[in-house]
Structures are given as C-alpha cells and as structure tokens.
Design an enzyme around this catalytic site. Structure first.
Site, PDB file in Angstrom:
ATOM      1  N   GLU A 181      44.801  27.709  21.873  1.00  0.00           N
ATOM      2  CA  GLU A 181      43.815  28.828  21.765  1.00  0.00           C
ATOM      3  C   GLU A 181      43.847  29.750  22.855  1.00  0.00           C
ATOM      4  OE1 GLU A 181      39.093  29.670  21.039  1.00  0.00           O
ATOM      5  OE2 GLU A 181      39.689  28.755  22.537  1.00  0.00           O
ATOM      6  N   ASP A 215      41.677  23.671  22.814  1.00  0.00           N
ATOM      7  CA  ASP A 215      40.612  24.817  23.055  1.00  0.00           C
ATOM      8  C   ASP A 215      40.692  25.517  24.697  1.00  0.00           C
ATOM      9  OD1 ASP A 215      38.027  25.488  22.130  1.00  0.00           O
ATOM     10  OD2 ASP A 215      37.063  24.964  24.111  1.00  0.00           O
TER      11      ASP A 215
HETATM   12  C1  GLC Z   1      36.560  27.864  21.797  1.00  0.00           C
HETATM   13  C2  GLC Z   1      36.082  27.564  20.309  1.00  0.00           C
HETATM   14  C3  GLC Z   1      34.611  28.012  20.347  1.00  0.00           C
HETATM   15  C4  GLC Z   1      33.886  27.460  21.653  1.00  0.00           C
HETATM   16  C5  GLC Z   1      34.652  27.402  23.018  1.00  0.00           C
HETATM   17  C6  GLC Z   1      34.063  26.483  23.906  1.00  0.00           C
HETATM   18  O1  GLC Z   1      36.610  29.185  21.811  1.00  0.00           O
HETATM   19  O2  GLC Z   1      36.773  27.883  19.498  1.00  0.00           O
HETATM   20  O3  GLC Z   1      33.960  27.658  19.196  1.00  0.00           O
HETATM   21  O4  GLC Z   1      32.415  27.675  21.600  1.00  0.00           O
HETATM   22  O5  GLC Z   1      35.801  27.439  22.873  1.00  0.00           O
HETATM   23  O6  GLC Z   1      34.573  25.213  23.918  1.00  0.00           O
END
Ligand code: GLC
Length: 477
Positions: A245, A184
């Site tokens: 991500e 993440d």
């Molecule tokens: C990422 C996740 C999202 C979350 C954020 C904070 O972007 O996909 O859902 O709110 O991180 O952890």
C-alpha cells in the site's frame, strides 16, 4: 506464469462480509460459508483486512498480537478451515501485514521501548498524524511517534531486532499456507533520523484534512524504505504475492517494484480513485502509468477500498457500470472491493471509525433482509434493494455485468494496451490486436470512435447505435 498477472483480487472487510455467530460482526466462519459466492463471481484471490488480535481502535490495524486471530473473528482453526476451503475452490488467500505500527497494548510497547520511536523530551518537531493532530504523544518527559492514532505507536525499523521480529511474523503466516501479503502503510516505515520539520504545503486550502497542510517529506517515502521493501520481498519470496500500500505520485510509486524486480510484485495503484472522472484525465493517467512502469513490472488498478468512498457514490450508479468495465479491461491486476460488484454505495453513518470511514464499510447485502447477520448489524445496511439474491438471476444486473466482465477479460488479460481515443467524454483503447474497449463517461450518446462487433455492453443487451449514455462496450476488432 504467475497466477496474479491474469488474476483478480477481491478485498474482503471481515467485519462486514458475513456474521456466523449472530453478534452483528462478521467473522471467519462467515467468510468460509460465502466462499462459493466469491468463486462463482470469477475472481482468483481474496485479501482479508486484519483479522489479528486487536483492541479495534483502528478496526484491526492496531495489532496487539500479530500471530493470533482476534476472538471476535474466530480462532486459528477457523482460519485454517477458511484457507483449506478457499484452496479447495481454487482461490488464493492474501492476508494483511501491518509493519509500521502496533497497538499500544501490544506487549512490546511496555517491554521493548527500543522497538519504538521514543524521543527524550516534548514533541521535537511539527509532524502531523495521518488522522490529524500532532504525530507525537508526550508521556511524562518523553514522547513517542505515531503516524496514525496515538494508540498506534510506530515501530523503529532502523532497529535490526524490530526487522527480525516482524519478518518472523511473515514466516508465521507463510507456514500457515497463505498465498501472499498486502503490506500496510509501506511508505511510512522510516522517518528522518534528524527529525527535521516537514515543509508547509503551498497548495493547502483550509477545509482539507490537516495532514495535507504539510508535505510529508521527512516522514514518508524515504529512499531507504526501498531497502526494506527488498528485504521483505526476500522473506516473502517469489512464490507468494507481495502487494504494498503506497499513496504516491506515479513516478515515486513505481520505485516500489524494486531494482530488477526485487521489490513488491504490485505496489497498489490508487490513481483511478483520485483522478477526475473525465476521458482526457483518465486517458492521460493510463499513459503516464504505463510509461513509468519499469522493465518487467506488471501493472495494477484499484477503484475503491475500505479507506475511500465507494465508486458508486463517487461517479453515480450509471457510471459505476462504466467504471467496472474500465477496472476489468485495463492492462494489469484489478482489485475489487466487496459489494462494488452489486453497486453498493456509501451509507450515511458516522459511528465508530476515528477517520470517518464507516460509510464504505457497511455490511455486505446478500438478500432483501440483509442476510449478513441474524443479529443487529454493527453498521446499518444501505439500500437493500441492492442485494446478491435479487441480482443473481437478473441478466441485466450489476452482478451479471461483473461476472460477464470477469469471464471475458481472460481472453485479453495479458495483451498490450494502446489508447485509441480520449476526448469528448469517450475513452477508447485496444487490448492486443483483436479487442477494443470504448467507454462513454457522459450521460449523453456519443459516436463510437472505433469499429467492431460488440462482445459486451454495460447495458447487457447486445449494444445499440454508437455509444449510448453511460455505456461502455467491449468490441471484437
Ligand atoms: C492503511 C489502512 C487503513 C489504516 C492505516 C493505518 O492505510 O488501509 O485502514 O487505518 O493504514 O494502519
């Protein structure tokens, strides 16, 4: 060859996939019950968004214990049973890993102030949180940094003890037999040690999210983050998949593959989500991405996730079929968001999520009564005419189209990509020597820019003359 190069990933939002307890919230046992459906769909891996102990302020992305299952979702035994069943069915299991922040209720926040980004004094600069508002929270005469909610304090990844503690979390889940991680918020991990102000964004227009009013130059995507990416990959190893991500320009994004392939296997490519739905724009995106990929890097594509409006709402029901063909015929590993294979759309609801993402997180629609829970679903269903049972035996359904595409793509999954045409509403490309894809991104008929026999039409009827409105075809050359 690594399974994920030919494989397809299916994102499950555990809260909304299947409830087995009747409390209206999805859970691990529910997912386990539904695994045969996932296997029959024809995907290769499931990715579970966070199932860890959490106060659920950001629905699991605020973790209070990284090594415990949240009781709302079940127990560690339930997780082990899920993994065992998935493996029996030939499915890989990927879990979410949230290194950037914890919940403010994580014991570390009280016991290990050195694990977090505390500043002596009031907020020292203009940094803004992703969900809006200042990114500093003042407590007495000190402040701490949070990239997201104030209840999600950021960890200090410059502290070696934080790194070790967080690598232990990876090791914990590796020992439980997971096949990989979706990491993440990777680009957020390090911040400017001099705490310099972020510059204003000259392209910002009022009405856009507050976060976009600044360029997050000193808070995201610092060059040094690459060292952590490489370290993490060292812990995850070569036999498990590492997806990260990262929302970034293509040329910055591909750096996350790392020097000599020592970084992430797949830095999520979200650019289809933000590119206008036009042949020229999508064609140019694919070319730019393919050209930017470093030697040996394997591409990947995403159409939607739990953070972004659903594809069927963005491009409409008819074009959602064309989008399915695009996602599953491009070169690279596709990630498919649960329910998109039915054509589920955003639901007009705003109840819980602080960042307004409830519409794309509604329960999976299994039958015309919903079928997700015996109780009251935590979020309402969408249009229940769209459901698995209705589509399963319907040869013209979206689900049948996804299944057909998931089967067919295996013939050319690793073949080269070549653009053939990107103009006048039609995008066409070749995959290897024998296969081509032509997509009509308009509702009007268009000539086929390439000759061949139709192997599959998004209309699931063998194909017509040229390209009909909202039609995509896979051709044998
Ligand atoms: C990422 C996740 C999202 C979350 C954020 C904070 O972007 O996909 O859902 O709110 O991180 O952890």
């Amino acid at each position: 060859m690594s399974w994920w190069r030919r494989g397809v990933i299916y994102e499950i939002y555990p809260r909304s996939f299947q409830d087995s307890a009747g409390d209206g919230v999805g859970d691990l046992r529910g997912i386990t019950e539904r695994l045969p459906y996932v296997r029959d769909l024809g995907v290769d891996a499931i990715w579970l968004t966070p199932i860890y102990e959490s106060p659920q302020r950001d629905f699991g992305y605020d973790i209070s214990d990284h090594c415990a299952i949240d009781p709302r979702y079940g127990s560690m035994e339930d997780f082990e049973a899920l993994t065992a069943r998935a493996h029996e069915l030939g499915l890989k299991v990927l879990v979410d890993y949230v290194p950037n922040h914890t919940s403010d209720l994580h014991p570390w926040f009280a016991e290990r102030p050195d694990f977090y980004l505390w500043h002596d004094g009031p907020p020292p600069n203009n940094w803004i949180a992703v969900f809006g508002g200042p990114a500093w929270e003042q407590v007495g005469d000190r402040s701490y940094y949070h990239a997201y909610l104030p209840e999600q304090p950021d960890l200090d990844w410059r502290n070696p003890a934080v790194r070790e503690a967080m690598y232990d979390v990876l090791r914990f889940w590796i020992d439980r037999g997971v096949d990989g991680f979706r990491v993440d918020a990777m680009r957020q991990l390090l911040k400017d040690p001099q705490l310099r102000d972020n510059p204003p964004n000259p392209d910002y227009e009022p009405g856009q999210p507050e976060y976009d009013s600044l360029i997050p130059l000193h808070t995201t995507d610092l060059d040094e983050v690459q060292e952590i990416v490489a370290e993490m990959r060292g812990v995850i190893g070569d036999d498990r998949l590492m997806i990260v991500e990262v929302y970034a320009e293509i040329e910055r994004l591909v750096r996350y593959y790392g020097e000599g392939g020592r970084g992430a296997h797949l830095p999520f490519n979200f650019h289809l989500i933000s590119t206008p739905w036009e042949a020229e724009a999508i064609g140019a995106l694919i070319e730019r991405y393919e050209a930017a990929l470093p030697e040996g890097a394997w591409p990947n594509w995403v159409l939607g996730n739990h953070d972004r409006p659903r594809i069927a709402s963005r491009v409409g029901a008819a074009q959602a079929r064309v989008a399915a063909m695009l996602l599953l015929t491009l070169r690279g590993t596709p990630t498919l968001y649960y329910g998109d294979e039915l054509g589920m759309a955003d639901v007009d609801v705003q109840r819980f999520d602080p960042a307004g993402r409830d519409p794309e997180r509604t329960p999976m629609q299994w039958d015309d009564g919903g079928g997700f829970t015996s109780g009251e679903p935590w979020l309402p269903y969408g249009d229940l005419a769209i459901n698995v049972e209705a589509q399963r035996e319907d040869p013209g359904s979206m689900l049948s189209l996804y299944r057909a595409l998931l089967r067919l793509r295996r013939d050319f999954a690793e073949a080269d990509y070549r653009t053939l045409h990107a103009a006048d509403g039609v995008l066409a490309y070749a995959r290897g020597e024998r296969t081509a894809v032509a997509l009509n991104l308009t509702g009007e008929p268009r000539p086929l820019p390439v000759a061949g026999d139709v192997l599959l039409s998004t209309h699931l009827d063998g194909g017509g003359d040229g390209l009909r409105g909202d039609e995509g075809v896979v051709l044998r050359l």
